[in-house]
Design a protein around this motif. Sequence first.
Motif, PDB file in Angstrom:
ATOM      1  N   GLN A   1      79.540  -7.693  70.039  1.00 14.73           N
ATOM      2  CA  GLN A   1      80.207  -8.871  70.589  1.00 14.73           C
ATOM      3  C   GLN A   1      79.428 -10.129  70.199  1.00 14.73           C
ATOM      4  OE1 GLN A   1      80.992  -8.564  74.828  1.00 14.73           O
ATOM      5  NE2 GLN A   1      80.788  -6.352  74.704  1.00 14.73           N
ATOM      6  N   PRO A   2      80.013 -11.018  69.434  1.00 14.21           N
ATOM      7  CA  PRO A   2      79.314 -12.259  69.071  1.00 14.21           C
ATOM      8  C   PRO A   2      79.221 -13.200  70.272  1.00 14.21           C
ATOM      9  CG  PRO A   2      81.553 -12.320  68.258  1.00 14.21           C
ATOM     10  CD  PRO A   2      81.358 -10.944  68.833  1.00 14.21           C
ATOM     11  N   TYR A   3      78.199 -14.004  70.296  1.00 12.83           N
ATOM     12  CA  TYR A   3      78.083 -15.027  71.336  1.00 12.83           C
ATOM     13  C   TYR A   3      77.457 -16.289  70.757  1.00 12.83           C
ATOM     14  CZ  TYR A   3      73.174 -13.493  71.717  1.00 12.83           C
ATOM     15  OH  TYR A   3      71.865 -13.165  71.450  1.00 12.83           O
TER      16      TYR A   3
ATOM     17  N   PRO B   1      77.697 -20.792  77.834  1.00 12.46           N
ATOM     18  CA  PRO B   1      78.454 -20.358  76.660  1.00 12.46           C
ATOM     19  C   PRO B   1      79.209 -21.535  76.059  1.00 12.46           C
ATOM     20  CG  PRO B   1      78.768 -18.833  78.486  1.00 12.46           C
ATOM     21  CD  PRO B   1      78.068 -20.045  79.044  1.00 12.46           C
ATOM     22  N   VAL B   2      79.336 -21.561  74.749  1.00 10.54           N
ATOM     23  CA  VAL B   2      80.072 -22.626  74.077  1.00 10.54           C
ATOM     24  C   VAL B   2      81.151 -22.022  73.191  1.00 10.54           C
ATOM     25  CG1 VAL B   2      78.118 -24.209  74.076  1.00 10.54           C
ATOM     26  CG2 VAL B   2      78.433 -22.672  72.146  1.00 10.54           C
ATOM     27  N   GLY B   3      82.144 -22.843  72.868  1.00  8.39           N
ATOM     28  CA  GLY B   3      83.231 -22.385  72.006  1.00  8.39           C
ATOM     29  C   GLY B   3      84.110 -21.365  72.693  1.00  8.39           C
ATOM     30  N   GLN B   4      84.483 -20.345  71.979  1.00  9.10           N
ATOM     31  CA  GLN B   4      85.403 -19.333  72.492  1.00  9.10           C
ATOM     32  C   GLN B   4      84.821 -18.604  73.689  1.00  9.10           C
ATOM     33  OE1 GLN B   4      86.394 -16.326  69.629  1.00  9.10           O
ATOM     34  NE2 GLN B   4      87.985 -15.412  70.886  1.00  9.10           N
TER      35      GLN B   4
ATOM     36  N   ALA C   1      83.002 -19.765  76.031  1.00  7.64           N
ATOM     37  CA  ALA C   1      83.172 -20.567  77.239  1.00  7.64           C
ATOM     38  C   ALA C   1      84.574 -20.405  77.803  1.00  7.64           C
ATOM     39  CB  ALA C   1      82.892 -22.039  76.935  1.00  7.64           C
ATOM     40  N   GLN C   2      85.565 -20.301  76.935  1.00  8.65           N
ATOM     41  CA  GLN C   2      86.947 -20.158  77.385  1.00  8.65           C
ATOM     42  C   GLN C   2      87.202 -18.781  77.972  1.00  8.65           C
ATOM     43  OE1 GLN C   2      89.409 -21.065  74.017  1.00  8.65           O
ATOM     44  NE2 GLN C   2      88.543 -23.104  73.731  1.00  8.65           N
ATOM     45  N   GLN C   3      86.480 -17.785  77.482  1.00  8.83           N
ATOM     46  CA  GLN C   3      86.739 -16.417  77.909  1.00  8.83           C
ATOM     47  C   GLN C   3      85.856 -15.969  79.063  1.00  8.83           C
ATOM     48  OE1 GLN C   3      86.200 -14.320  74.215  1.00  8.83           O
ATOM     49  NE2 GLN C   3      88.348 -14.506  73.678  1.00  8.83           N
ATOM     50  N   GLN C   4      84.891 -16.795  79.449  1.00 10.88           N
ATOM     51  CA  GLN C   4      83.949 -16.372  80.474  1.00 10.88           C
ATOM     52  C   GLN C   4      84.643 -16.021  81.781  1.00 10.88           C
ATOM     53  OE1 GLN C   4      80.842 -19.148  81.321  1.00 10.88           O
ATOM     54  NE2 GLN C   4      79.599 -17.647  82.391  1.00 10.88           N
ATOM     55  N   SER C   5      85.728 -16.712  82.088  1.00 13.60           N
ATOM     56  CA  SER C   5      86.420 -16.457  83.346  1.00 13.60           C
ATOM     57  C   SER C   5      87.039 -15.074  83.397  1.00 13.60           C
ATOM     58  CB  SER C   5      87.511 -17.504  83.561  1.00 13.60           C
ATOM     59  OG  SER C   5      88.454 -17.457  82.507  1.00 13.60           O
ATOM     60  N   SER C   6      87.183 -14.427  82.243  1.00 18.89           N
ATOM     61  CA  SER C   6      87.793 -13.090  82.217  1.00 18.89           C
ATOM     62  C   SER C   6      86.762 -11.982  82.213  1.00 18.89           C
ATOM     63  CB  SER C   6      88.689 -12.952  80.974  1.00 18.89           C
ATOM     64  OG  SER C   6      87.909 -13.039  79.795  1.00 18.89           O
ATOM     65  N   GLN C   7      85.486 -12.329  82.399  1.00 14.43           N
ATOM     66  CA  GLN C   7      84.444 -11.321  82.388  1.00 14.43           C
ATOM     67  C   GLN C   7      84.628 -10.359  83.546  1.00 14.43           C
ATOM     68  OE1 GLN C   7      81.021 -13.795  82.549  1.00 14.43           O
ATOM     69  NE2 GLN C   7      80.627 -13.613  80.357  1.00 14.43           N
ATOM     70  N   SER C   8      84.222  -9.114  83.326  1.00 12.11           N
ATOM     71  CA  SER C   8      84.263  -8.122  84.400  1.00 12.11           C
ATOM     72  C   SER C   8      83.041  -8.274  85.278  1.00 12.11           C
ATOM     73  CB  SER C   8      84.301  -6.716  83.809  1.00 12.11           C
ATOM     74  OG  SER C   8      83.088  -6.431  83.146  1.00 12.11           O
ATOM     75  N   ALA C   9      83.010  -7.529  86.391  1.00  9.46           N
ATOM     76  CA  ALA C   9      81.897  -7.636  87.319  1.00  9.46           C
ATOM     77  C   ALA C   9      80.763  -6.698  86.974  1.00  9.46           C
ATOM     78  CB  ALA C   9      82.382  -7.327  88.731  1.00  9.46           C
TER      79      ALA C   9
ATOM     80  N   PRO D   1      75.257 -14.399  78.278  1.00  3.87           N
ATOM     81  CA  PRO D   1      76.477 -15.069  77.847  1.00  3.87           C
ATOM     82  C   PRO D   1      77.389 -14.153  77.069  1.00  3.87           C
ATOM     83  CG  PRO D   1      74.714 -15.548  76.373  1.00  3.87           C
ATOM     84  CD  PRO D   1      74.190 -14.603  77.369  1.00  3.87           C
ATOM     85  N   THR D   2      78.167 -13.332  77.725  1.00  7.18           N
ATOM     86  CA  THR D   2      79.046 -12.452  76.992  1.00  7.18           C
ATOM     87  C   THR D   2      80.409 -12.418  77.648  1.00  7.18           C
ATOM     88  OG1 THR D   2      78.730 -10.435  78.232  1.00  7.18           O
ATOM     89  CG2 THR D   2      77.025 -10.992  76.668  1.00  7.18           C
ATOM     90  N   GLN D   3      81.317 -11.722  76.995  1.00  3.20           N
ATOM     91  CA  GLN D   3      82.658 -11.614  77.538  1.00  3.20           C
ATOM     92  C   GLN D   3      82.749 -10.476  78.524  1.00  3.20           C
ATOM     93  OE1 GLN D   3      85.302 -11.216  74.207  1.00  3.20           O
ATOM     94  NE2 GLN D   3      84.277 -12.803  73.053  1.00  3.20           N
ATOM     95  N   GLU D   4      81.705  -9.658  78.600  1.00  2.00           N
ATOM     96  CA  GLU D   4      81.755  -8.507  79.467  1.00  2.00           C
ATOM     97  C   GLU D   4      80.639  -8.550  80.470  1.00  2.00           C
ATOM     98  OE1 GLU D   4      81.976  -4.878  77.404  1.00  2.00           O
ATOM     99  OE2 GLU D   4      83.769  -5.428  76.306  1.00  2.00           O
TER     100      GLU D   4
END
Length: 209
Positions: A160-162, A182-185, A187-195, A203-206
Amino acid sequence: MILRRGILAVLGALIVLSVAALGYQAVHRDGAPWATDNPTQDARDVVMTQARAFMTTVNTYGPDLLDGSTMPSYRKDVEALVTAKFKADFEQNVPYAEATVAQSGLGRTTTVYATGVGDLDLERGRATVLVAGELTNSFPDKSSKDDATGSEARQSADPQPYRVEVTLVRQGGVWKVDDFTPVGQEAQQQSSQSADPSASATPTQEATP
């Protein structure tokens, strides 16, 4: 005579270039052109090194660090790089990461590809560093064994790139991480991170500690 004039012209050009070089060094070395050190460049190198160390440390952990149900060496290594404010946030969130490691065998590794200073204020003792890299999560593969060790093999997810902006402050002469965003994409996807561990520490999407 012509040869002598040519030599004089070359010498004159060298003198002009030397004066220009001294002027540049005086401007960029706080008026000390003969100084061999450059505090600004030194500080840039330090903050980039600290940001890289933080991202590498906070995103590298797994079952091998477990002592019971916690990862004390992981906590210690991360906390050595951060301010007291960040430490408080980290301590609130790291139990989620430890629980995931203990219960599901999550392992995480990371590679930092690039760092760059976004802002540096030596008077205030503050800096921001942009960091780009990728992390890889892995889990035990209960259906197979590692031929080399005979232990349970692991299955890795896609990297996963960050990209993040790390904020550092100077405390007691030492640069420490105070926050990251997080910056760029990302930052936009952070709200969809799991718990599965908390997004406050990595700083990841998961799942992140």
